[in-house]
Every structure is written in C-alpha cells, then in structure tokens.
Design a protein around this motif. Structure first.
Motif, PDB file in Angstrom:
ATOM      1  N   ALA A  64       0.865  -1.189   0.000  1.00 34.71           N
ATOM      2  CA  ALA A  64       0.000   0.000   0.000  1.00 34.71           C
ATOM      3  C   ALA A  64       0.895   1.230   0.000  1.00 34.71           C
ATOM      4  O   ALA A  64       2.014   1.190   0.515  1.00 34.71           O
ATOM      5  CB  ALA A  64      -0.904   0.014   1.230  1.00 34.71           C
ATOM      6  N   SER A  65       0.415   2.301  -0.645  1.00 37.34           N
ATOM      7  CA  SER A  65       1.147   3.581  -0.598  1.00 37.34           C
ATOM      8  C   SER A  65       0.148   4.698  -0.803  1.00 37.34           C
ATOM      9  O   SER A  65      -1.013   4.441  -1.140  1.00 37.34           O
ATOM     10  CB  SER A  65       2.176   3.630  -1.732  1.00 37.34           C
ATOM     11  OG  SER A  65       1.487   3.931  -2.950  1.00 37.34           O
ATOM     12  N   SER A  68      -1.925   4.326  -3.799  1.00 37.37           N
ATOM     13  CA  SER A  68      -2.690   3.099  -4.052  1.00 37.37           C
ATOM     14  C   SER A  68      -4.153   3.421  -4.316  1.00 37.37           C
ATOM     15  O   SER A  68      -4.653   4.466  -3.900  1.00 37.37           O
ATOM     16  CB  SER A  68      -2.630   2.168  -2.831  1.00 37.37           C
ATOM     17  OG  SER A  68      -1.358   1.599  -2.696  1.00 37.37           O
ATOM     18  N   THR A  69      -4.849   2.492  -4.998  1.00 37.73           N
ATOM     19  CA  THR A  69      -6.295   2.649  -5.189  1.00 37.73           C
ATOM     20  C   THR A  69      -6.997   2.369  -3.853  1.00 37.73           C
ATOM     21  O   THR A  69      -6.426   1.671  -2.995  1.00 37.73           O
ATOM     22  CB  THR A  69      -6.814   1.627  -6.220  1.00 37.73           C
ATOM     23  OG1 THR A  69      -6.659   0.316  -5.651  1.00 37.73           O
ATOM     24  CG2 THR A  69      -6.050   1.710  -7.533  1.00 37.73           C
ATOM     25  N   ASP A  72      -6.855  -1.356  -3.083  1.00 36.62           N
ATOM     26  CA  ASP A  72      -5.535  -1.909  -2.717  1.00 36.62           C
ATOM     27  C   ASP A  72      -5.095  -1.439  -1.334  1.00 36.62           C
ATOM     28  O   ASP A  72      -4.403  -2.148  -0.619  1.00 36.62           O
ATOM     29  CB  ASP A  72      -4.476  -1.500  -3.753  1.00 36.62           C
ATOM     30  CG  ASP A  72      -4.612  -2.307  -5.040  1.00 36.62           C
ATOM     31  OD1 ASP A  72      -4.235  -1.789  -6.117  1.00 36.62           O
ATOM     32  OD2 ASP A  72      -5.142  -3.430  -4.964  1.00 36.62           O
ATOM     33  N   ILE A  73      -5.531  -0.263  -0.930  1.00 34.24           N
ATOM     34  CA  ILE A  73      -4.998   0.322   0.314  1.00 34.24           C
ATOM     35  C   ILE A  73      -5.682  -0.231   1.561  1.00 34.24           C
ATOM     36  O   ILE A  73      -5.147  -0.099   2.669  1.00 34.24           O
ATOM     37  CB  ILE A  73      -5.105   1.860   0.265  1.00 34.24           C
ATOM     38  CG1 ILE A  73      -3.955   2.510   1.032  1.00 34.24           C
ATOM     39  CG2 ILE A  73      -6.446   2.361   0.754  1.00 34.24           C
ATOM     40  CD1 ILE A  73      -3.745   3.971   0.696  1.00 34.24           C
ATOM     41  N   ASN A 132       4.792  -6.313  -8.757  1.00 35.20           N
ATOM     42  CA  ASN A 132       4.947  -4.929  -8.317  1.00 35.20           C
ATOM     43  C   ASN A 132       6.116  -4.795  -7.337  1.00 35.20           C
ATOM     44  O   ASN A 132       6.174  -5.488  -6.324  1.00 35.20           O
ATOM     45  CB  ASN A 132       3.648  -4.480  -7.640  1.00 35.20           C
ATOM     46  CG  ASN A 132       3.580  -2.969  -7.570  1.00 35.20           C
ATOM     47  OD1 ASN A 132       4.488  -2.359  -7.025  1.00 35.20           O
ATOM     48  ND2 ASN A 132       2.532  -2.403  -8.113  1.00 35.20           N
ATOM     49  N   SER A 134       6.744  -2.684  -5.193  1.00 34.68           N
ATOM     50  CA  SER A 134       6.347  -2.285  -3.832  1.00 34.68           C
ATOM     51  C   SER A 134       6.151  -3.513  -2.949  1.00 34.68           C
ATOM     52  O   SER A 134       6.385  -3.475  -1.749  1.00 34.68           O
ATOM     53  CB  SER A 134       5.052  -1.480  -3.881  1.00 34.68           C
ATOM     54  OG  SER A 134       5.181  -0.423  -4.804  1.00 34.68           O
ATOM     55  N   SER A 302      -3.719   5.826 -10.397  1.00 31.96           N
ATOM     56  CA  SER A 302      -3.293   4.799  -9.436  1.00 31.96           C
ATOM     57  C   SER A 302      -3.540   3.421 -10.020  1.00 31.96           C
ATOM     58  O   SER A 302      -2.709   2.518  -9.920  1.00 31.96           O
ATOM     59  CB  SER A 302      -4.093   4.927  -8.135  1.00 31.96           C
ATOM     60  OG  SER A 302      -3.870   6.169  -7.537  1.00 31.96           O
ATOM     61  N   ARG A 306      -0.568   0.362 -11.338  1.00 26.14           N
ATOM     62  CA  ARG A 306      -0.448  -1.024 -10.855  1.00 26.14           C
ATOM     63  C   ARG A 306       0.152  -1.930 -11.920  1.00 26.14           C
ATOM     64  O   ARG A 306       0.852  -2.885 -11.640  1.00 26.14           O
ATOM     65  CB  ARG A 306      -1.826  -1.590 -10.472  1.00 26.14           C
ATOM     66  CG  ARG A 306      -2.496  -0.854  -9.347  1.00 26.14           C
ATOM     67  CD  ARG A 306      -3.980  -1.039  -9.408  1.00 26.14           C
ATOM     68  NE  ARG A 306      -4.426  -2.174  -8.608  1.00 26.14           N
ATOM     69  CZ  ARG A 306      -5.098  -3.217  -9.084  1.00 26.14           C
ATOM     70  NH1 ARG A 306      -5.368  -3.263 -10.362  1.00 26.14           N
ATOM     71  NH2 ARG A 306      -5.495  -4.178  -8.304  1.00 26.14           N
ATOM     72  N   SER A 310       3.897   0.236  -9.971  1.00 26.53           N
ATOM     73  CA  SER A 310       3.730   1.491  -9.215  1.00 26.53           C
ATOM     74  C   SER A 310       4.548   2.628  -9.791  1.00 26.53           C
ATOM     75  O   SER A 310       5.083   3.468  -9.056  1.00 26.53           O
ATOM     76  CB  SER A 310       4.124   1.285  -7.742  1.00 26.53           C
ATOM     77  OG  SER A 310       3.282   0.371  -7.125  1.00 26.53           O
TER      78      SER A 310
END
Ligand SMILES: Cc1cc2nc3c(=O)[nH]c(=O)nc-3n(C[C@H](O)[C@H](O)[C@H](O)COP(=O)(O)O)c2cc1C
Length: 447
Positions: A64-65, A68-69, A72-73, A132, A134, A302, A306, A310
């Motif tokens: 998550a960041s 993120s959508t 996803d978060i 990904n 991330s 966002s 993906r 990212s």
C-alpha cells in the motif's frame, strides 16, 4: 469421477470489491467501507450463492502507498475473509490469491488445504507472481524480481504445493478408537523435495482434500505465464478486451495444455467482465456513465500504475502523450503493460485517456438482461471462453441485477445451472477429482 455434463457457462464474482471501477466507493448507493465490513461481504456471498454462481474470487496485493487505489490500500486478506464466507455458504467456491514470489509453499499448501477442508472441498488458489516492486519492499527485497525468474520460482512452487497436497491418501485417517489407530502411516507420503528454490520435506499436517486437490487458478498472459497456466492451472482468468482477443487467447491456452497431455475440458478460461444491467439500454448506459463519473484522474492513474510496478505517473502531464515506459514493461505485469502501451501508441492516447481506459470497465456488457445474456452466450458458444469473472457496476446492487435478471435467462436457455451439481468446486466446474500420485491406478482393462 462425476460423469461429464453438457458444457455450461461458469460464473464467478468479487465479494470484497465495491464496484466495477476503483472510484465506485464514492457512489451514493455504495457502502464505502464494504471491503472491510464482514456483514457487507457475507451479504454478497449469500447473493452470489442464491444466484447459483460457481465461485467467489478474492484478488490480493501485499503493498500500500499514498498512491494506491482505495481497494488496494484497505481490504481483507483472502484466506481470512473466504473462511468466513465458507462458513455462511454451502455450495459456492472460494478462490484465494496468494503469491509464489513472497511466501513459502508449505504455508500456502496448508492454508488452501485448510480452507478446502472447512468448506467441504470448495477451495481454489489463484497463484500470482506479484508483479509490483512495492511488494518486494515488504518482504526484505529492494526491487522487483526479473519476470521470467519469478515464473521459474512459481513453477517449482506450484509443483511443491501439489506434491504436499498428495501427502495423505483419502483413507489415511481411520481414527479407530477401539484399536487406538488414528492414522495409517503407510498412507502418508513425505515429499522430500530438493529443488533450485525450495527444500521441503513434508508431509502436510492436514488430511487430503475432499476434491482430491484444491483447484488452481492463474492469470499470467505472457509467454512464461501461459506456459505455467498450461502446465498447472485448472482455470485461467484473463483481461482480454475483445471477443476476438478472447478466442485467440483461449485457443492458444488450450493448445498449450493439450501439448502437456491435458484434455481441453479439464482447462477453463474465464475473462473478467463488468455487466452493467438496466431495465432499458438507456438506463444501463446511464448507470455506466454514473460509475465512470465517480472515477477521478488521480485514482485512474493509481489503477494504471499497478500495471507498471507502481510507476510514478503523477509527475507527467495528463494531457500529453503517454511517456515511453518500455524500460519498465518487461518485469512488471508484462502482458497487460505491453497491451496498454500498444493501444496508447496505436490510438495516440494521452496519459489521462489511457488511465481511464485501464480503470473503466469495457462497454460490451452494458445493456438489458437479454442483451447481456446474448453477449455471454455468444462468447461461450463461439469458444471465446468457458465462463466469466464478473465485477459489477456497484455492489451489491449490480450483483443482484445479474443473479435476479440475467441468470434466469441463461437458465431458461440451458446455459447455466438451475441447481448446484455435486458438493465440490471441481464438481461445479466439471473438473475431475485428481487421484493421489501415490495410489496405484487400476491398469486399463486389456481388450
Ligand atoms: C483477472 C485477473 C486477476 C488478477 N488478480 C491478481 C491478484 O489478485 N494479485 C496479483 O498480484 N496479480 C493478479 N493478476 C495479475 C496476474 O497474476 C499477472 O501478474 C498478470 O496477468 C501479468 O502476467 P504476465 O506477466 O504473465 O503477463 C491478475 C490478472 C488478471 C488478468
């Protein structure tokens, strides 16, 4: 093994997704925290089972960041939420996503086997390689593993998991209280796997699956992805955009599976679609417009990023042509990234247009129940696929619209079940129950 039934459409849905695009949480009719609300998810599971759908699929990513959508978060982890869904349903399958790049095969084999046991043989594993960077940074890594290297790991990983699932024969646990015999050691099999990436002794500490082995899903479309699917997947998800692309993809996968000696009807292909149902075509189009109005450029970017591990699109001009990303495509979500770069080039799309193209559902399943049933039938009867993974415009309304209005039409046309067959996910999907590799097969009768 269940006798082969006439071919029928298979349908799955996403029980923790709020709707057909990542902006759906803003829709006035959507419960914005649904992806982390147990009762909201269980309600969707019950709607899907009442509609006689084949399966509930929980996608997953482990990062998550701030870019993120919304999905996803913040969402439930697959095994946890699907165990809860299995407890309140009796027939529908449960498909959990787990990574082959950032976990251990013994753990995955055990978690999926446990979900399978507690659901009475309804579990499946969606094997992903995690495309990904991330994710790598959450598992003591710094950068994304090379694409084909991830797939080499995935191939050994899946072979170890399938080997562990054969640790016990069906009748290995007599639990004979009189004789004091809980298990029969002669029906236990250590894997003793020593490979390039894994060393796993086994056995698994849970008995054999009620369906022989849980079902394996996969969704990679690159050369390495297709090869892995043809070797090991029972079913494949795809995000091909048009009916022609679906036909080509399905035909290619079936040919590859046949080269590994796998019968065509033991291998299913299910593209992702977003049926948007309206009482009239105009009403359906209005609902599709409404849904896309919920999508703001930041969230659409966002979603696009993906596919590119990212990549930071935010520093680029939204209304300028898409930047050249060929350096990233190769190790990321290769097939989707290549596809998006190709359409951006061919259709001279700006970054904004590409982001909305990636994030907004395709339009060819928007219409009246009859129109959508016709479209599903056309794909199915022209061998473009064997079934569909359905996101819906907004949840739960969109799912109910499909189960209450589209499914009855498919049932009347004999294209979809009216009752669940058998008890396991393999029974629903018309897939055979694999025998243990350690159990001697009766030699075919000599004519
Ligand atoms: C319908 C569908 C669902 C997917 N679900 C997930 C997921 O839940 N988690 C994930 O990490 N990747 C998911 N993927 C990505 C695939 O696992 C794979 O990384 C991607 O299709 C790229 O594969 P390729 O590199 O072989 O082209 C999904 C892909 C598709 C088409």
């Amino acid at each position: 093994m269940t006798a082969k039934r006439p071919r029928q459409i298979h349908l799955g849905c996403f029980p923790i997704h709020l709707g057909g695009n990542v902006g759906a949480w803003r829709h006035p009719e959507v419960q914005a925290n649904g992806s982390t609300d147990l009762q909201w998810v269980l309600n969707l599971a019950r709607i899907a089972e009442a509609g006689k759908l084949d399966l509930l699929f929980v996608a997953d990513s482990t990062y998550a960041s701030e870019n993120s959508t919304p999905f996803d978060i913040n969402h439930f982890e697959p095994i946890t939420i699907l165990s809860a869904c299995a407890a309140v349903t009796r027939h529908i399958g449960v498909v959990a996503t787990m990574s082959t790049s950032y976990s251990q095969p013994f753990t995955t084999a055990r978690q999926i086997a446990s979900l399978d046991k507690l659901s009475g043989g309804r579990a499946a594993w969606n094997a992903v390689t995690s495309s990904n960077a991330s994710v790598a940074r959450n598992y003591s890594g710094d950068k994304l593993m090379e694409h084909d290297h991830r797939y080499r790991i995935a191939r050994e990983y899946i072979e170890v998991v399938k080997g562990l699932w054969d640790s016990w024969e069906d009748d290995a646990f007599p639990r004979d209280k009189q004789a004091g015999v809980y298990f029969d050691a002669s029906k236990m099999h250590r894997l003793n796997h020593v490979g390039e990436f894994f060393k796993v002794q086994g056995p698994l500490n849970i008995e054999r699956s009620p369906q022989g082995q849980p079902v394996i899903f996969q969704a990679g479309a690159s050369e390495a992805g297709r090869d892995l699917a043809a070797r090991h997947a029972d079913a494949v998800f795809s995000n091909r955009e048009t009916i022609d692309e679906c036909r080509l993809y399905t035909a290619d996968l079936r040919a590859r599976a046949a080269r590994y000696g796998r019968p065509a009807d033991e291998f299913l292909v299910m593209p992702v679609i977003t049926p948007i149902v309206g009482g009239t075509e105009e009403e359906a189009r209005r609902r599709a417009r409404e849904l896309n109005e919920m999508l703001d450029p930041k969230t659409a970017l966002s979603f696009l990023s993906r596919y590119f591990s990212s990549f930071d699109f935010w520093s680029y001009d939204l209304d300028a042509p898409v930047p050249d990303l060929s350096g990233i495509v190769s190790d990321a979500n290769r097939s989707s990234a290549e596809y998006l770069m190709r359409i951006a080039r061919e259709e001279k799309l700006t970054l904004r247009q590409l982001a909305y193209r990636a994030a907004a559902p395709r339009k060819d399943f928007t219409g009246t129940p009859e129109q959508i049933a016709d479209r599903l039938q056309l794909y199915f009867e022209t061998q473009a696929c064997d079934g569909f993974m359905m996101a819906t415009d907004i949840s739960p309304r969109g799912l109910s619209a499909v189960t209450e209005h589209v499914v009855p039409i498919l049932q009347k046309r004999g294209l979809f079940r009216t009752e669940y067959e058998g008890t396991t996910l393999r029974d629903h999907l018309g897939l055979s129950h694999p025998e243990s590799r350690y159990v001697a097969r009766p030699s075919p009768a000599v004519a």
